[in-house]
Scaffold this motif. Structure first.
Motif, PDB file in Angstrom:
ATOM      1  N   ARG A 284       0.956  -1.231   0.160  1.00 31.52           N
ATOM      2  CA  ARG A 284      -0.026  -0.078   0.315  1.00 31.52           C
ATOM      3  C   ARG A 284       0.467   1.442  -0.127  1.00 31.52           C
ATOM      4  N   GLU A 285       0.529   2.336  -1.193  1.00 31.73           N
ATOM      5  CA  GLU A 285       1.161   3.622  -0.866  1.00 31.73           C
ATOM      6  C   GLU A 285       0.464   4.276   0.215  1.00 31.73           C
ATOM      7  N   ASP A 286      -0.415   4.818   0.290  1.00 30.23           N
ATOM      8  CA  ASP A 286      -1.633   5.309   1.172  1.00 30.23           C
ATOM      9  C   ASP A 286      -1.892   4.727   3.084  1.00 30.23           C
ATOM     10  N   ALA A 287      -1.190   4.479   3.632  1.00 32.14           N
ATOM     11  CA  ALA A 287      -1.169   3.261   5.100  1.00 32.14           C
ATOM     12  C   ALA A 287       0.009   2.776   5.104  1.00 32.14           C
ATOM     13  N   PRO A 288       0.232   2.935   6.370  1.00 28.48           N
ATOM     14  CA  PRO A 288       1.667   1.876   6.704  1.00 28.48           C
ATOM     15  C   PRO A 288       1.488   0.931   7.115  1.00 28.48           C
ATOM     16  N   VAL A 289       3.375   0.293   6.546  1.00 33.86           N
ATOM     17  CA  VAL A 289       2.925  -1.286   6.911  1.00 33.86           C
ATOM     18  C   VAL A 289       2.404  -1.626   8.368  1.00 33.86           C
ATOM     19  N   PRO A 290       1.859  -2.747   9.186  1.00 34.65           N
ATOM     20  CA  PRO A 290       1.415  -2.899  10.743  1.00 34.65           C
ATOM     21  C   PRO A 290       2.381  -3.307  11.076  1.00 34.65           C
ATOM     22  N   ARG A 291       2.982  -2.723  12.691  1.00 27.44           N
ATOM     23  CA  ARG A 291       4.010  -3.196  12.680  1.00 27.44           C
ATOM     24  C   ARG A 291       4.260  -4.702  12.839  1.00 27.44           C
ATOM     25  N   ASP A 292       3.636  -5.500  13.174  1.00 28.62           N
ATOM     26  CA  ASP A 292       3.343  -7.185  13.210  1.00 28.62           C
ATOM     27  C   ASP A 292       4.546  -7.120  11.942  1.00 28.62           C
ATOM     28  N   ILE A 293       4.681  -7.146  11.239  1.00 27.72           N
ATOM     29  CA  ILE A 293       4.592  -7.467   9.377  1.00 27.72           C
ATOM     30  C   ILE A 293       5.797  -6.667   9.614  1.00 27.72           C
ATOM     31  N   LEU A 294       6.157  -5.593   9.877  1.00 25.53           N
ATOM     32  CA  LEU A 294       7.382  -4.868  10.150  1.00 25.53           C
ATOM     33  C   LEU A 294       8.372  -5.719  10.942  1.00 25.53           C
ATOM     34  N   LEU A 295       7.808  -5.333  12.147  1.00 28.17           N
ATOM     35  CA  LEU A 295       9.488  -6.617  12.754  1.00 28.17           C
ATOM     36  C   LEU A 295       9.178  -7.951  12.180  1.00 28.17           C
ATOM     37  N   GLU A 296       8.497  -8.618  11.508  1.00 26.55           N
ATOM     38  CA  GLU A 296       9.002 -10.339  10.855  1.00 26.55           C
ATOM     39  C   GLU A 296       9.562  -9.544   9.802  1.00 26.55           C
ATOM     40  N   LYS A 297       9.229  -8.622   8.940  1.00 29.18           N
ATOM     41  CA  LYS A 297      10.474  -8.569   7.711  1.00 29.18           C
ATOM     42  C   LYS A 297      12.124  -8.244   8.374  1.00 29.18           C
ATOM     43  N   ALA A 298      11.578  -7.405   9.217  1.00 26.40           N
ATOM     44  CA  ALA A 298      13.346  -6.422   9.334  1.00 26.40           C
ATOM     45  C   ALA A 298      13.870  -7.725  10.426  1.00 26.40           C
ATOM     46  N   GLU A 299      13.394  -9.129  10.513  1.00 24.81           N
ATOM     47  CA  GLU A 299      14.403 -10.051  12.054  1.00 24.81           C
ATOM     48  C   GLU A 299      15.362 -10.502  10.839  1.00 24.81           C
ATOM     49  N   LYS A 300      14.517 -10.551   9.356  1.00 22.63           N
ATOM     50  CA  LYS A 300      15.530 -11.157   8.043  1.00 22.63           C
ATOM     51  C   LYS A 300      16.647 -10.265   7.157  1.00 22.63           C
ATOM     52  N   ALA A 301      15.580  -9.057   7.246  1.00 21.32           N
ATOM     53  CA  ALA A 301      16.113  -7.875   6.206  1.00 21.32           C
ATOM     54  C   ALA A 301      17.617  -7.288   6.261  1.00 21.32           C
ATOM     55  N   SER A 302      18.242  -7.398   5.558  1.00 23.10           N
ATOM     56  CA  SER A 302      20.297  -6.645   5.388  1.00 23.10           C
ATOM     57  C   SER A 302      19.307  -5.105   5.473  1.00 23.10           C
ATOM     58  N   ALA A 303      18.711  -4.549   4.741  1.00 20.97           N
ATOM     59  CA  ALA A 303      17.871  -2.677   4.394  1.00 20.97           C
ATOM     60  C   ALA A 303      16.983  -2.991   4.975  1.00 20.97           C
ATOM     61  N   LEU A 304      16.275  -1.870   5.492  1.00 22.74           N
ATOM     62  CA  LEU A 304      15.012  -1.192   5.332  1.00 22.74           C
ATOM     63  C   LEU A 304      15.477  -0.198   4.539  1.00 22.74           C
ATOM     64  N   LEU A 305      14.647   0.545   3.884  1.00 20.50           N
ATOM     65  CA  LEU A 305      13.597   1.791   3.470  1.00 20.50           C
ATOM     66  C   LEU A 305      12.666   1.537   4.197  1.00 20.50           C
ATOM     67  N   THR A 306      12.941   2.743   4.756  1.00 19.37           N
ATOM     68  CA  THR A 306      11.218   3.288   6.014  1.00 19.37           C
ATOM     69  C   THR A 306      11.221   4.529   5.504  1.00 19.37           C
ATOM     70  N   MET A 307      10.268   5.004   6.154  1.00 24.40           N
ATOM     71  CA  MET A 307       9.372   6.560   6.238  1.00 24.40           C
ATOM     72  C   MET A 307       9.099   6.702   7.670  1.00 24.40           C
ATOM     73  N   LEU A 308       8.750   8.229   7.882  1.00 24.60           N
ATOM     74  CA  LEU A 308       8.483   8.667   9.624  1.00 24.60           C
ATOM     75  C   LEU A 308       7.714   8.075  10.194  1.00 24.60           C
ATOM     76  N   SER A 309       6.404   7.477   9.650  1.00 27.20           N
ATOM     77  CA  SER A 309       5.699   6.526  10.271  1.00 27.20           C
ATOM     78  C   SER A 309       6.112   5.769  11.213  1.00 27.20           C
ATOM     79  N   ASP A 310       7.471   4.980  10.091  1.00 28.60           N
ATOM     80  CA  ASP A 310       8.170   3.380  10.565  1.00 28.60           C
ATOM     81  C   ASP A 310       8.994   3.822  12.328  1.00 28.60           C
ATOM     82  N   LYS A 311       8.673   3.260  13.252  1.00 24.83           N
ATOM     83  CA  LYS A 311       9.406   3.142  14.388  1.00 24.83           C
ATOM     84  C   LYS A 311      10.184   2.308  14.578  1.00 24.83           C
ATOM     85  N   VAL A 312      11.329   2.792  14.108  1.00 23.58           N
ATOM     86  CA  VAL A 312      12.713   1.618  14.245  1.00 23.58           C
ATOM     87  C   VAL A 312      13.358   1.311  15.568  1.00 23.58           C
ATOM     88  N   ASN A 313      12.754   0.717  16.814  1.00 22.97           N
ATOM     89  CA  ASN A 313      13.384   1.209  17.634  1.00 22.97           C
ATOM     90  C   ASN A 313      13.878  -0.095  18.587  1.00 22.97           C
TER      91      ASN A 313
END
Length: 320
Positions: free
Chosen positions: A30-59
């Motif tokens: 989706r272009e008009d809504a942020p990725v849900p938190r649970d999906i972002l956490l799941e994808k981040a576990e295996k990612a070498s790189a993330l391209l993020t938006m301000l709405s994404d909390k990289v904590n």
């Protein structure tokens, strides 16, 4: 196995093609809504790189579980959505997109100022609501911009670009910043003043500071009470710099004349938010850098930063 890259919004295929040529790339659909938190956490576990938006909390939570992560490329000049300390501990490079959006954001900031001062949005609505029946001397009379005093809070590159525009309107420009900018003072003929002096002397108070521990909640009731009753407040920085309840009360009490807001404490702002009930408030949806040219430049820079890090090179715009 190719390194995995996750992109948290749907971006144009032409922009991400250089990544897809070499890596395993997945985008949130989706272009008009942020990725849900649970999906972002799941994808981040295996990612070498993330391209993020301000709405994404990289904590810290995300970074601690992202064992393969080498770079987070943030599509913004700001990076208050990222825990820099946790990233440093994990050896993750953080990049942003400064410079490419400076002039576009300055254009929008000045446009927001002009729209608020000259009541452009009210005037547009006045016609569309069928209220314009005849000309009258003070119909929707606004405030002059030329030869007025602008006070800029946060004299970074965007602040300097706004100051250049203000000089074209023969404005006097004051500024307050964490550190003095002697070169800007000389080249732009801007004047450094203490914060309280800026508030009391400015016809337009323009906030362009980054969000950090020093600026969070910087504008409270006390600050608005020090401004001119005819002053207009412009925030094109970050919503959390301003206590919106204090701003609402300042408008109700007539302590200031109006406000132009591109950013809010909670985004998106709710349609029944008290600030939206004021005719003298112009509210726009965080579009400071939103021109097609600039957004494509920002996306391209994000891609270039990821490519550089994953190839072992220095990125163009690493956050220090």
């Amino acid at each position: 196995m190719k390194p995995f890259i996750y992109i948290t919004r749907k971006l144009p295929e032409a922009v991400v093609a250089p990544l897809k040529n070499e890596f395993d790339v997945e985008m949130w659909e989706r272009e008009d809504a942020p990725v849900p938190r649970d999906i972002l956490l799941e994808k981040a576990e295996k990612a070498s790189a993330l391209l993020t938006m301000l709405s994404d909390k990289v904590n810290r939570e995300l970074l601690q579980n992202a064992s393969h992560l080498k770079v987070v490329s943030n599509l913004a000049v700001g990076f208050d959505n990222i825990d820099l300390e946790a990233a440093k501990e994990k050896g993750v490079t953080i990049t942003n997109t400064p410079d490419v959006l400076t002039e576009t954001t300055a254009d929008l900031t000045f446009a927001l100022l002009m729209a608020t001062a000259r009541r452009i949005v009210e005037a547009d609505r006045y016609i569309k609501d069928g209220k314009w029946k005849s000309w009258s001397p003070l119909l929707l009379a606004g405030m002059d911009i030329h030869h007025k005093t602008m006070g800029i809070v946060g004299m970074g590159s965007i602040g300097e670009a706004v100051a250049r525009r203000a000089k074209g309107f023969n404005m006097e420009v004051l500024y307050h910043n964490r550190s003095r900018k002697s070169e800007a003072e000389e080249s732009l003929e801007v004047r450094y003043v203490p914060f309280d002096d800026l508030l009391s002397q400015s016809d337009f108070v323009v906030v362009l500071a980054p969000l950090n521990t020093e600026t969070k909640g910087m504008f409270q009731e006390n600050q608005f009470s020090k401004m001119k009753k005819t002053a207009i407040f412009i925030n094109a920085a970050r919503g959390a710099i301003v206590n919106e309840s204090a701003l609402e009360q300042a408008l109700k009490r007539g302590e200031i004349a109006g406000a132009g807001m591109d950013v809010f404490e909670a985004e998106p702002i709710s349609e029944d938010h008290p600030l939206l009930q004021f005719d003298q408030v112009v509210a726009i949806p965080h579009i400071g850098s939103s021109s097609k040219d600039t957004r494509y430049d920002m996306m391209t820079l994000c891609v270039e930063n990821i490519l550089a890090v994953l190839k072992g090179d220095n990125p163009k715009t690493a956050v220090k």
